[in-house]
Design an enzyme around this catalytic site. Structure first.
Site, mmCIF file in Angstrom:
data_model
loop_
_atom_site.group_PDB
_atom_site.id
_atom_site.type_symbol
_atom_site.label_atom_id
_atom_site.label_comp_id
_atom_site.label_asym_id
_atom_site.label_seq_id
_atom_site.Cartn_x
_atom_site.Cartn_y
_atom_site.Cartn_z
ATOM 1 N N GLY A 38 -23.294 40.726 -5.976
ATOM 2 C CA GLY A 38 -23.324 40.103 -4.655
ATOM 3 C C GLY A 38 -21.740 39.148 -4.704
ATOM 4 C CD GLU A 42 -12.368 46.039 2.900
ATOM 5 O OE1 GLU A 42 -12.863 45.035 3.536
ATOM 6 O OE2 GLU A 42 -12.328 47.192 3.293
ATOM 7 C CG HIS A 44 -18.726 44.086 -3.746
ATOM 8 N ND1 HIS A 44 -18.016 43.006 -3.826
ATOM 9 C CD2 HIS A 44 -19.070 44.389 -5.120
ATOM 10 C CE1 HIS A 44 -18.560 42.491 -4.867
ATOM 11 N NE2 HIS A 44 -18.738 43.319 -5.549
ATOM 12 C CD GLN A 160 -19.863 47.729 -14.466
ATOM 13 O OE1 GLN A 160 -20.282 46.627 -14.979
ATOM 14 N NE2 GLN A 160 -19.450 47.709 -13.051
ATOM 15 C CB VAL A 183 -10.395 47.303 -2.815
ATOM 16 C CG1 VAL A 183 -9.793 46.709 -1.622
ATOM 17 C CG2 VAL A 183 -10.948 48.506 -2.575
ATOM 18 C CG MET A 191 -9.870 42.304 -3.145
ATOM 19 S SD MET A 191 -10.720 42.713 -1.621
ATOM 20 C CE MET A 191 -9.415 42.489 -0.561
HETATM 21 P P1 AMP Z 1 -19.598 43.303 -9.217
HETATM 22 O O1 AMP Z 1 -20.473 42.495 -8.067
HETATM 23 O O2 AMP Z 1 -18.435 42.506 -9.623
HETATM 24 O O3 AMP Z 1 -20.667 43.617 -10.378
HETATM 25 O O4 AMP Z 1 -19.427 44.858 -8.818
HETATM 26 C C1 AMP Z 1 -20.086 45.592 -8.097
HETATM 27 C C2 AMP Z 1 -19.429 47.040 -8.193
HETATM 28 O O5 AMP Z 1 -18.309 46.689 -7.214
HETATM 29 C C3 AMP Z 1 -18.874 47.404 -9.483
HETATM 30 O O6 AMP Z 1 -18.822 49.036 -9.410
HETATM 31 C C4 AMP Z 1 -17.428 47.208 -9.452
HETATM 32 O O7 AMP Z 1 -16.502 47.997 -10.157
HETATM 33 C C5 AMP Z 1 -17.223 47.269 -8.037
HETATM 34 N N1 AMP Z 1 -15.767 46.368 -7.737
HETATM 35 C C6 AMP Z 1 -15.760 45.001 -7.863
HETATM 36 N N2 AMP Z 1 -14.431 44.754 -7.301
HETATM 37 C C7 AMP Z 1 -13.798 45.900 -6.874
HETATM 38 C C8 AMP Z 1 -12.632 46.202 -6.370
HETATM 39 N N3 AMP Z 1 -11.619 45.236 -6.260
HETATM 40 N N4 AMP Z 1 -12.084 47.610 -6.175
HETATM 41 C C9 AMP Z 1 -13.184 48.394 -6.171
HETATM 42 N N5 AMP Z 1 -14.324 48.311 -6.784
HETATM 43 C C10 AMP Z 1 -14.668 47.006 -7.168
#
Ligand code: AMP
Length: 288
Positions: A38, A42, A44, A160, A183, A191
């Site tokens: 959550g 951008e 996500h 991960q 991104v 981000m």
């Molecule tokens: P999180 O909410 O941080 O656990 O991220 C959820 C998903 O979004 C994971 O697969 C992350 O790798 C991906 N994610 C988070 N930040 C970015 C980003 N800046 N660019 C691309 N994917 C992202």
């Protein structure tokens, strides 16, 4: 209340989510799944767009997973804003937002974890020893609940993604795993929901992660192959900002994450740095 194309189902229970997935399968509809914690940004949303393209139904989960936070980490203060997240998911035409309760996923008797033998012994796994166990376990659980045909993850969390791909292979999940490029903000900062912790004064230090990755590629372009030399330069860039504490800077094999000393093939450069109280990670494939 909403137009047909903006109808979104908000599901809170495992039973309801599994029933929805079973109905979808019965109707021969494929499911793309984007797991998140959550506080959507951008990065996500790009994952959601990728999922939208790859299946009939898009399911996004929002769950701050306690199993991947150690004591003293930011589980309690992790940023949360469900209303805003739901608006964003609705705009991306997600069909379902799954927001399970913590006690539903981990009841008092919970005792089964998924552990990988090698990939977690590098990079973030060293300073966060339970992190990948928590990730692999919750993703396994979510896969069993959401029943996707394809799941989308960000390359920003490179280790991960590697862990999930290996786990899916090892445990024979019939799920395609897609990695999406990182991104970035306009200045290049990757981000992250945790960027909201940064003060304006800390932004230049936060940007130094991306700067050090670009410098590594430039040094490689100039013919430098010695990983230590590149790490030394990256360290200097980061330490030129106050309030920075390097957890690791690693140049490693993109598949095994084992350290590389001489760069003769594309390598992964990955780093984790604390800027003030905020732990940031970033990575890039660097080519000789
Ligand atoms: P999180 O909410 O941080 O656990 O991220 C959820 C998903 O979004 C994971 O697969 C992350 O790798 C991906 N994610 C988070 N930040 C970015 C980003 N800046 N660019 C691309 N994917 C992202």
């Amino acid at each position: 209340m909403f137009q047909e194309d903006t109808v979104i189902h908000i599901i809170n229970t495992i039973h309801e989510m599994q029933a929805y997935a079973n109905r979808s399968m019965g109707r021969k509809k494929s499911i793309a799944f984007v797991p998140t914690m959550g506080f959507l940004h951008e990065g996500h949303l790009v994952l959601m767009r990728e999922g939208r393209k790859r299946a009939d139904i898009l399911v996004v989960s929002i769950f701050v997973n306690p199993a991947q936070f150690a004591a003293g980490e930011d589980f309690d203060s992790y940023p949360r804003n469900l209303d805003r997240d739901l608006d964003l998911a609705r705009k991306e035409k997600a069909d379902v937002v799954f927001t399970p309760d913590r006690t539903h996923l981990y009841d008092d008797g919970f005792q089964t974890y998924v552990n990988l033998q090698k990939l977690p012994n590098h990079l973030c796994g060293i300073s966060r020893p339970i992190f990948f166990q928590g990730v692999a376990t919750v993703v396994t659980k979510l896969f069993n609940i959401v029943k996707p045909t394809v799941a989308i993850f960000g390359q920003k969390d490179y280790q991960q993604l590697a862990v999930i791909k290996r786990m899916v292979r090892d445990l024979n999940f019939d799920i395609e795993i897609i990695g999406v490029p990182t991104v970035r903000e306009q200045d290049g900062l990757a981000m992250s929901s945790r960027n909201s912790y940064l003060t304006p004064e800390e932004r230049p230090a936060a940007f130094s992660l991306f700067k050090s990755l670009n410098t590594a590629q430039r040094l490689c372009n100039e013919g430098i192959q010695d990983a230590d030399q590149i790490i030394h330069q990256a360290t200097a860039i980061i330490h030129s900002h106050k309030n920075t504490e390097i957890d690791y800077i690693s140049i490693c094999d993109p598949d095994t994450l084992e350290e590389v000393k001489t760069i003769t093939n594309p390598v992964l450069m990955a780093l984790a740095v604390k800027v003030g109280k905020t732990r940031l990670i970033d990575n890039m494939i660097v080519t000789p």
